[in-house]
Scaffold this motif. Structure first.
Motif, PDB file in Angstrom:
ATOM      1  N   LYS A   1       3.158  30.761   9.684  1.00  0.00           N
ATOM      2  CA  LYS A   1       2.913  29.319   9.817  1.00  0.00           C
ATOM      3  C   LYS A   1       2.666  28.663   8.459  1.00  0.00           C
ATOM      4  N   GLY A   2       3.310  29.222   7.451  1.00  0.00           N
ATOM      5  CA  GLY A   2       3.204  28.618   6.134  1.00  0.00           C
ATOM      6  C   GLY A   2       1.914  28.954   5.413  1.00  0.00           C
ATOM      7  N   THR A   3       1.707  28.260   4.276  1.00  0.00           N
ATOM      8  CA  THR A   3       0.544  28.518   3.436  1.00  0.00           C
ATOM      9  C   THR A   3      -0.408  27.338   3.519  1.00  0.00           C
ATOM     10  N   MET A   4      -1.694  27.623   3.673  1.00  0.00           N
ATOM     11  CA  MET A   4      -2.688  26.549   3.777  1.00  0.00           C
ATOM     12  C   MET A   4      -3.694  26.694   2.643  1.00  0.00           C
ATOM     13  N   GLU A   5      -3.797  25.614   1.835  1.00  0.00           N
ATOM     14  CA  GLU A   5      -4.752  25.632   0.725  1.00  0.00           C
ATOM     15  C   GLU A   5      -6.167  25.387   1.260  1.00  0.00           C
ATOM     16  N   ALA A   6      -7.134  25.922   0.560  1.00  0.00           N
ATOM     17  CA  ALA A   6      -8.560  25.675   0.831  1.00  0.00           C
ATOM     18  C   ALA A   6      -8.865  25.656   2.323  1.00  0.00           C
ATOM     19  N   THR A   7      -8.548  26.739   2.969  1.00  0.00           N
ATOM     20  CA  THR A   7      -8.699  26.814   4.420  1.00  0.00           C
ATOM     21  C   THR A   7      -9.608  27.977   4.797  1.00  0.00           C
ATOM     22  N   ASP A   8     -10.330  27.786   5.906  1.00  0.00           N
ATOM     23  CA  ASP A   8     -11.232  28.835   6.388  1.00  0.00           C
ATOM     24  C   ASP A   8     -10.555  29.620   7.509  1.00  0.00           C
ATOM     25  N   VAL A   9     -10.919  30.891   7.595  1.00  0.00           N
ATOM     26  CA  VAL A   9     -10.468  31.718   8.719  1.00  0.00           C
ATOM     27  C   VAL A   9     -11.714  32.325   9.362  1.00  0.00           C
ATOM     28  N   LEU A  10     -11.871  32.055  10.649  1.00  0.00           N
ATOM     29  CA  LEU A  10     -13.022  32.613  11.358  1.00  0.00           C
ATOM     30  C   LEU A  10     -12.573  33.754  12.257  1.00  0.00           C
ATOM     31  N   ILE A  11     -13.187  34.901  12.048  1.00  0.00           N
ATOM     32  CA  ILE A  11     -12.924  36.053  12.932  1.00  0.00           C
ATOM     33  C   ILE A  11     -14.154  36.250  13.796  1.00  0.00           C
ATOM     34  N   LYS A  12     -13.950  36.251  15.095  1.00  0.00           N
ATOM     35  CA  LYS A  12     -15.075  36.403  16.017  1.00  0.00           C
ATOM     36  C   LYS A  12     -14.824  37.632  16.873  1.00  0.00           C
ATOM     37  N   ASP A  13     -15.787  38.527  16.875  1.00  0.00           N
ATOM     38  CA  ASP A  13     -15.671  39.774  17.652  1.00  0.00           C
ATOM     39  C   ASP A  13     -14.312  40.442  17.444  1.00  0.00           C
ATOM     40  N   GLY A  14     -13.905  40.476  16.185  1.00  0.00           N
ATOM     41  CA  GLY A  14     -12.703  41.219  15.849  1.00  0.00           C
ATOM     42  C   GLY A  14     -11.406  40.447  16.003  1.00  0.00           C
ATOM     43  N   VAL A  15     -11.468  39.210  16.477  1.00  0.00           N
ATOM     44  CA  VAL A  15     -10.243  38.447  16.708  1.00  0.00           C
ATOM     45  C   VAL A  15     -10.300  37.134  15.928  1.00  0.00           C
ATOM     46  N   ILE A  16      -9.163  36.712  15.365  1.00  0.00           N
ATOM     47  CA  ILE A  16      -9.113  35.427  14.649  1.00  0.00           C
ATOM     48  C   ILE A  16      -9.284  34.313  15.672  1.00  0.00           C
ATOM     49  N   SER A  17     -10.407  33.601  15.566  1.00  0.00           N
ATOM     50  CA  SER A  17     -10.661  32.595  16.608  1.00  0.00           C
ATOM     51  C   SER A  17     -10.320  31.194  16.118  1.00  0.00           C
ATOM     52  N   LYS A  18     -10.384  30.997  14.800  1.00  0.00           N
ATOM     53  CA  LYS A  18     -10.057  29.651  14.324  1.00  0.00           C
ATOM     54  C   LYS A  18      -9.579  29.687  12.876  1.00  0.00           C
ATOM     55  N   ILE A  19      -8.596  28.815  12.601  1.00  0.00           N
ATOM     56  CA  ILE A  19      -8.122  28.617  11.232  1.00  0.00           C
ATOM     57  C   ILE A  19      -8.219  27.126  10.972  1.00  0.00           C
ATOM     58  N   GLY A  20      -8.949  26.737   9.934  1.00  0.00           N
ATOM     59  CA  GLY A  20      -9.080  25.306   9.681  1.00  0.00           C
ATOM     60  C   GLY A  20      -9.946  25.048   8.476  1.00  0.00           C
ATOM     61  N   LYS A  21     -10.275  23.778   8.275  1.00  0.00           N
ATOM     62  CA  LYS A  21     -11.100  23.429   7.122  1.00  0.00           C
ATOM     63  C   LYS A  21     -12.540  23.188   7.585  1.00  0.00           C
ATOM     64  N   GLY A  22     -13.489  23.547   6.741  1.00  0.00           N
ATOM     65  CA  GLY A  22     -14.898  23.227   6.986  1.00  0.00           C
ATOM     66  C   GLY A  22     -15.470  23.843   8.248  1.00  0.00           C
ATOM     67  N   LEU A  23     -15.050  25.063   8.574  1.00  0.00           N
ATOM     68  CA  LEU A  23     -15.613  25.726   9.750  1.00  0.00           C
ATOM     69  C   LEU A  23     -17.043  26.163   9.441  1.00  0.00           C
ATOM     70  N   SER A  24     -17.870  26.206  10.469  1.00  0.00           N
ATOM     71  CA  SER A  24     -19.248  26.630  10.226  1.00  0.00           C
ATOM     72  C   SER A  24     -19.441  28.080  10.653  1.00  0.00           C
ATOM     73  N   THR A  25     -20.390  28.693   9.979  1.00  0.00           N
ATOM     74  CA  THR A  25     -20.635  30.120  10.208  1.00  0.00           C
ATOM     75  C   THR A  25     -21.393  30.329  11.510  1.00  0.00           C
ATOM     76  N   PRO A  26     -20.878  31.201  12.370  1.00  0.00           N
ATOM     77  CA  PRO A  26     -21.658  31.527  13.566  1.00  0.00           C
ATOM     78  C   PRO A  26     -22.950  32.244  13.173  1.00  0.00           C
ATOM     79  N   LYS A  27     -23.931  32.161  14.052  1.00  0.00           N
ATOM     80  CA  LYS A  27     -25.234  32.790  13.776  1.00  0.00           C
ATOM     81  C   LYS A  27     -25.065  34.270  13.407  1.00  0.00           C
TER      82      LYS A  27
END
Lengths: 434, 565, 450
Positions: free
Chosen positions: C37-63
């Motif tokens: 899906k192309g290249t995304m600059e300054a982007t966050d990747v959230l992995i939750k319980d072993g699975v990529i749950s979200k890709i986006g900007k300014g994601l917050s850290t789960p507890k």
């Protein structure tokens, strides 16, 4: 009669095709590389400058160089010129097909056979040579391998049709220093057995060396009396003699830390010219190497750390650690068919601590110095042999392309069997249809 | 000398050395029967079972059975009395798996036409073999184990993947049948491939095992169908290899797998869960990280008493070899070597702490002595206790637990009335380093052990330097040659020559421990460097022992000192 | 006292096994190379319980989750090696030309330090292939580099389809024909082995079908064929349950196997090495066969003498799904560099080059729905690089498997062995060049009589 003419024409065409089946011919003359970025290695980088190649040499270089009359001008706008890269130890030219013993010429029978000369066995027409040189590697040390003193290595330029045309002016007697390492994963010898075997080999080495020293003394004594008198034919000793005299370099292949230490001790009192090669565990004894002032040719950089418990990147970092400790470090691939990966071995060394500048030196001017040909090779300087390549970027970077190549002033077509196969098969004709 | 006098002489000898008759070696089977088969052990500390102790008790044995045990027991008049004041009495130990009494057969060299389709026996697939046919009551391993207090062993044939069926034997009896307590006790299996032929590697062995098992299930089911209604059906072919699996499939006998390392153990557990047989895992060496898995596997477990050498905390320098000394000296200076040594020591410690760990996690286990050197076993048990295993737990693992795991509880494992008279009597607690085994009863037969001269530590070792001739028989033929040993203790060197190969090899790791001489050397077999290890017992001017050449097997070796010129 | 000892022991052994963990981690502010899906600059990747749950900007850290600052760094999918022999105790059951019944999954060695070294090169998955000694070798195992466990099962990628190793050319002919004097000794023999094996498997299937159809009938007297694990496996290939991975070099032999597969209806075919694949690239593309190649290995034996480093480019441009593999414990540590060679030899784009060590090998192993790109819902297998992964100056900084950080350059203890040999006293120094790490013919050396 007409027919005859056609046959004659046919023969000429056939001959042309045959020539095509080997390599396209290089050409020589006067060349002017203009608007180029000259990476001289020894005198910094000169941007937007000109380099002149004439009579096989670099005849001039700099910003205000005039292009000689009749020179072929090559516009190098946006391109950089580098001295040809020098491989510090390989089997290139001595082996064609790795698994086929009939094409292997680096391993003669015998333990002490320094009289076996790599130079005579290097195959100028090896298919591997064009594959190597079009990546910018213009010179390589061809090294025999086998037992204790497996022969004499030779430095060759990677263009020419006879050993004389290729010889780059350096030979060294090879010594595989007795190893206390394991020979392979299946080596089930106990620690003590390995030590014993090494001791045995060391004894053999010392025995050969003592004989060589004795030979040298008698030879000198004889010559004092009568300069025409000759020793009895004894080729092994005759070929060790220049090493004992300190005239010819002894190239010592040694890798394990303990072996390197032992090798340092072994050469300490001998007053001979020595270069260590391999030195995969040099990082463990870098200070000692620096102290002993022994130059090294490290490699392959792209290799697995020697021990299971070693940090994962030791082999990448090895050249840099030694160089920072004050050791003179050149880099080799120790490969045969993929000596073309020399810039990448240097690139990894650069990335893991050696730095770009030192790593570039380690495959140009440093090996030239180690091989005592720094007056002819290893940098862009006036009067040096024109081993030069032109690239569209940093030669370490994988995407960089070599655009022009000169070896001993010959402009070499950027062609090898591998590029020809690419040309033929990228869009195969016929494709799927019959 | 007349015949009657001779008899008298013999008898006198017997009275003087009541146990001598059992210590003499083979060929002496014309022994006289003991005068009585009733024994009373008096004033002993009787450890009936872990935690059940009678001080100053009496134990009576009649006809091979324990008939009375306790305080204030009347001693039968016909009893031979063993005064066991201050001595300890335990139930005879039970060894979970070994080759005790099963001499190693000669390896024969077999030329196979198609290595992908070798005959079963060459491939190591011989589950139909019965270890009873291989027992030798006079094999020295029986006496070696008995001296340590082991009365019973679960023994199996030598071999590779499926060497045959195991049996429970008593360490007494003059014929194989007399030794056997329970035949066809198990189907012995190993993840051992055959050299150069199918199945050669662990992946080949695993696949072959699955296939054989499935084929056996299929054949068994077909046979059942056939018996019900044979008319018109193809007759089932007889296949002794597959038939050997039938009792396993029926859960009548377990598969006993020798699996030492952490990976082999798990591979075997995989096989068990796929095929569903009852499993005994023996000779476990690396189980500390998989205790949960071991517990949940439902397998019966036997931990190996073969443990890596552990340097004594206060080691006497004279027991360490010179090479080790060098290593240690270097290690003092070199932090990297120190770190590595520390890791190694920690690993060795884990081996010794494993039984304590498993005990604390409620995992049940016995011991197996498969690869343990008899002379190390007692010391190793003491070290296990130093490393956290309680004496009771150690005793359980030697007696009650293996009895239960091997299905012998009704007759063995404790000193209770009605049990078979298997006893070991020691002068101190068995687990005391200094303790000595005084008597062992096996099947009601008495074996008395005099103190053996312990080789003194201070240079009182046997002289090995000089020239020896040796001979040994390997698949290549009878080797003879010279062994020359020079130097002095702690710094020996030497060579060995062979008439067959014509080579002379340097010896390494030469060490002398009392009357035991050991050394190794390297030979090249089929292009591989193979380490050959030799351990022999030296007596006066001769020696005998074994020579082990890696995977190529072990062979007897004997030799004599050459007359010195 | 006893309890005290137990506690001490538990503490001592507590560093031991972690079973299959699934981690939660936020990788912040990197340049994300998603591959698909192309290249995304300054982007966050959230992995939750072993699975990529979200890709986006300014994601917050789960507890309680770890945050990794990837500012200035490159975040790419975990590298996948479609051809390796690391983490195996046995590679070749080289005793027979056909050994379809064996399975490298039985020989997984999670203690192999090579796994960690591969992680240090950004590799999260490797295909633990059987060797190439046999025409039909063993079934193989796709493993995830979950280093730090002693449980072989924890390494298995359970979702991965079954695979099997075939081999053509010199290796099977040298081992069996040359070494043991049985077919195959030539490329003709290799073809014959395939055809006879599949024909036998067809007959076997047919006999079982007949038996299964009859056995429920009353008074049925028929006999089932004897259970044969080798034929069972071959039958599964014919049924399409197993992906064939075939060691191959020469164009003629590659073409031959495609013909055989066509005749027997086998469609899932990946060629390994395929040094002369470029010569029959149109045919490979038409068949739908894929290619997993070396970046530049050649000339180590005669059947690779007519190779070209442009192979990957030619195959790719002819529409063949192509990956770059290692077949070596050494190369696996810098597959990102091997992929970059497709830019030197053929000028491939960054994304095409990176596809060759991510989504393409994932396709070849049949796991592209789980891994091979950074997409929401896929496994949290990530490699973080200091510079662009195709640059010679890049350094793999972190490697994450299932959201668990398995390699972190900043916190790397030298000695990563899980177990230590208590008897090992030697300073083992092995140094090899060229193909020292190549284990394709491991366990088969004894069969070579050169």
């Amino acid at each position: 009669m007409k027919n005859f003419k056609y046959i004659f024409l046919g023969l000429i065409l056939l001959a042309a095709q045959l020539a095509e089946a080997q390599n396209a011919k290089g050409k020589t003359g006067t060349f002017a590389l203009t608007n180029a970025n000259l990476v001289t290695i020894t005198n910094g980088t000169i941007s937007n400058a000109t380099l002149i190649i004439a009579d096989g040499k670099i005849s001039a270089l700099g910003k205000d160089v005039t292009v000689p009359e009749g020179a072929e001008v090559i516009d190098c706008t946006g391109l950089s010129v580098y001295p040809g890269m020098i491989e510090g130890g390989s089997r290139l030219g001595l082996s064609e097909v790795g698994s086929d013993a009939r094409t292997r010429d680096y391993n003669e029978v015998g333990d002490v056979i320094p009289q076996m000369r790599a130079l005579t066995a290097v195959n100028p027409n090896s298919v591997l040579i064009p594959v190597t040189r079009i990546s910018g590697v213009t010179t390589a040390l061809a090294v025999p391998d086998g037992s204790l003193f497996p022969g004499t290595a030779a430095l060759v330029n990677l263009h020419g049709y006879t050993p004389d045309q290729m010889y780059a002016g350096f030979e060294a007697v090879v010594l595989n220093f007795p190893s206390t390492g394991k020979r392979g994963r299946w080596d089930s010898r106990s620690e003590e057995d390995i030590k014993k075997d090494a001791e045995k080999a060391l004894k053999q080495l010392n025995d050969a060396w003592d004989k060589a020293v004795a030979y040298y003394r008698i030879d000198s004594a004889i010559r004092v009396k009568d300069s025409k008198k000759e020793m009895q034919y004894y080729p092994e000793m005759e070929n060790l003699l220049p090493v004992v005299r300190g005239e010819k370099t002894l190239l010592v292949e040694v890798n394990a830390a303990d072996d390197i230490k032992a090798a340092i001790d072994w050469v300490a009192d001998k007053n001979i010219k020595v270069v260590f090669s391999g030195v995969s565990e040099g990082w463990r004894v870098a200070e000692k190497l620096a102290e002993a002032k022994i130059p090294v040719i490290a490699g392959p950089v792209l290799s697995i750390p020697n021990r299971e418990y070693d940090r994962y990147d030791r082999s990448y970092a090895n050249p840099g650690i030694m160089q920072k400790a004050g050791v003179k470090v050149a880099i080799k691939t120790a490969d045969t068919e993929n000596v073309r990966n020399l810039p990448y071995n240097a690139g990894f060394a650069a990335t893991y601590g050696m730095g770009k500048e030192e790593a570039l030196k380690a495959i140009t001017i440093v090996p030239a110095e180690i091989f005592e040909v720094a007056d002819q090779l290893g940098s862009l300087e006036k009067g040096k042999i024109a081993n030069v390549f032109v690239a569209d970027g940093d030669p370490f970077e994988t995407e960089t392309q070599v655009r022009h190549l000169f070896i001993q002033g010959w402009k070499i077509p950027l062609e090898s069997r591998q590029t020809k196969l690419y040309d033929e098969f990228l869009e195969r004709e016929p494709g799927l249809k019959k | 000398m007349t015949g009657s006098k001779l008899v008298f002489m013999r008898r006198a000898l017997l009275l003087l050395f009541p146990a001598l008759s059992y210590l003499t070696s083979l060929g002496q089977s014309s022994e006289l029967a003991p005068v009585t088969r009733t024994y009373a052990i008096k004033n002993a500390r009787i450890v009936q079972a872990p935690g059940r102790i009678i001080d100053n008790g009496v134990l009576v044995i009649k006809n091979g059975i324990i008939t009375a045990v306790g305080k204030n027991i009347e001693i039968p008049a016909e009893a031979r009395i063993i005064k066991a004041d201050t001595m300890y009495v335990y139930a005879g130990f039970i060894d979970g798996l070994s080759h005790t009494g099963v001499p190693k057969p000669k390896e024969e060299e077999n030329k196979v036409k198609d290595p992908g389709n070798p005959p079963n026996d060459i491939a190591g697939i011989e589950p139909q073999r019965d270890v009873r046919n291989m027992l030798d009551p006079n094999d020295k391993s029986v006496d070696e184990m008995r001296r340590l207090g082991f009365a019973v062993s679960h023994v199996v044939p030598h071999g590779r993947m499926l060497p045959g069926q195991g049996a429970i034997i008593l360490h007494a009896g003059e014929s194989p049948d007399a030794m056997v307590y329970k035949q066809q006790a198990s189907l012995f299996s190993q993840l051992t491939g055959a050299p150069g032929i199918y199945p050669n590697t662990v992946i080949g062995v695993m696949a072959k095992y699955r296939e054989l098992y499935r084929q056996a299930e299929q054949a068994k089911a077909y046979k059942a169908r056939y018996i019900q209604d044979a008319t018109g059906m193809e007759r089932p072919s007889s296949d002794r290899v597959l038939e050997a699996f039938y009792p396993v499939i029926d859960k009548q006998i377990p598969v006993v797998f020798k699996a030492e390392d952490v990976l082999s153990i798990q591979r075997v557990i995989d096989l068990k869960s796929q095929l569903g047989f009852n499993l005994m895992l023996a000779e476990i060496k690396q189980g500390w990280d998989i205790s949960e898995k071991l517990k949940n596997s439902g397998a019966k477990l036997f931990l190996s008493l073969d443990l890596p050498e552990m340097k004594e905390e206060k080691s006497m320098p004279d027991t360490t070899k010179t090479t080790d000394k060098n290593v240690e000296l270097k290690a003092d200076k070199d932090p990297e070597k120190q770190r590595l040594q520390a890791r190694k020591d920690e690993t060795i410690k884990k081996h010794y702490q494993q039984p304590a760990l498993l005990q604390s996690q409620g995992v049940e286990f016995g011991f197996s002595t498969f690869e343990a050197k008899p002379r190390d076993i007692k010391g190793n048990l003491s070290k296990l206790i130093e490393n956290g295993l309680s004496e009771d737990a150690a005793l359980s693992a030697l007696t009650t637990t293996p009895a239960r795991l091997l299905g012998l509880s009704s007759t063995m494992g404790t000193l209770d009335i009605g049990k078979i008279a298997n006893l070991v009597i020691t002068d101190k607690s068995y687990f005391d380093k200094e303790s000595k085994v005084k008597y062992v009863f096996v099947d009601g037969k008495i074996f008395e052990y005099k103190d053996e001269p312990v080789p003194k530590k201070n240079g009182e070792t046997v002289r090995v330097t000089g020239k020896w001739t040796y001979n040994t028989e390997t698949p290549q033929g009878v080797h003879t040659g010279d062994i020359v040993i020079n130097g002095e203790e702690g710094d020996y060197s030497g060579t060995i020559s062979s008439t067959i190969s014509g080579d002379t090899n340097d010896l390494s790791n030469i060490s002398v421990d009392g009357d035991q001489l050991s050394f190794s050397f390297t030979v090249v077999i089929e292009g591989n460097a193979v380490l050959v290890e030799v351990i022999v017992t030296v007596e006066e001017g001769s020696f005998e022992g074994t020579m082990t050449a890696g995977d190529y097997g072990s062979y007897p070796i004997e030799g004599e000192r050459s007359p010195e010129k | 006292m006893k309890e005290y000892i137990a506690i001490v022991l538990l503490l001592l052994f507590s560093q031991a096994v972690q079973s299959q963990q699934k981690g939660t981690v936020l990788i912040k502010n990197g340049t994300v190379l998603t591959i698909t899906k192309g290249t995304m600059e300054a982007t966050d990747v959230l992995i939750k319980d072993g699975v990529i749950s979200k890709i986006g900007k300014g994601l917050s850290t789960p507890k309680g989750a770890q945050t990794i600052d990837a500012t200035g760094m490159y975040v790419m999918p975990g590298i996948i090696d479609a051809h390796s022999h690391i983490a195996l105790d046995a590679v070749n059951e080289a005793t027979s030309p056909v050994t379809a019944e064996v399975w490298t999954g039985d020989a997984i060695n999670p203690l192999d330090v090579s796994i960690y070294r591969a992680l240090a090169g950004g590799v999260t998955i490797s295909h633990a292939l059987h060797g190439s000694a046999n025409a039909i070798g063993g079934q193989s195992e796709t493993i995830k580099h979950r280093y730090g466990t002693v449980d072989p099962d924890a390494l298995r990628m359970k979702e991965a389809p079954r695979t099997i190793k075939f081999a053509l050319g010199e290796n099977p002919t040298r081992v069996h024909g040359g070494g043991n004097g049985i077919v195959p000794r030539t490329r003709m023999g290799v073809e014959a082995v395939f055809r006879s094996s599949f024909s036998e498997a067809r007959q076997y299937m047919k006999a079982w079908d007949e038996y299964n159809a009859g056995k429920s009938k009353k008074g049925y007297k028929g006999t089932a064929p004897q259970y044969d694990l080798r034929l069972e496996t071959l039958a599964d290939i014919l049924k399409g349950d197993i992906i064939v991975h075939c060691h191959s070099y020469r164009a003629d032999e590659i073409y031959m196997l495609m013909q055989v597969c066509k005749d027997f209806g086998i469609k899932k075919l990946v060629f390994q090495h395929v040094n002369e694949g470029f010569k029959v690239a149109p045919e490979l593309a038409e068949f739908g066969a894929m290619a997993s190649v070396f970046s530049d290995w050649w000339a180590y034996k005669f059947e690779v003498y007519y190779s070209t480093a442009y192979n990957a480019t030619i195959l790719h441009k002819n529409g063949v799904v192509t990956s770059i593999n290692s077949d070596s414990g050494e190369l696996i540590r810098h597959l990102y560099h091997e992929a970059a060679k497709t830019q030197k030899y053929g000028g491939l784009s960054d994304n095409d080059a990176l596809s060759m060590i991510t989504i393409n090998p994932a396709k070849q192993l049949g796991i592209e729905s789980r891994v091979g790109s950074i997409e929401e819902g896929k496994d949290g297998d990530i490699a973080i690089f200091k510079n662009h992964p195709l640059s010679i100056y890049t350094i793999p900084m972190m490697t994450i498997v299932d959201g668990v950080v398995e390699f972190d350059r900043e916190n790397d203890p030298d000695d990563m062995r899980i177990y230590v040999d208590p008897k090992e006293t030697i300073d083992v120094t092995l140094h090899g060049t060229g193909h020292a790490g190549d284990r394709c013919m491991q366990d088969a050396e004894f069969l070579f009589h050169e």
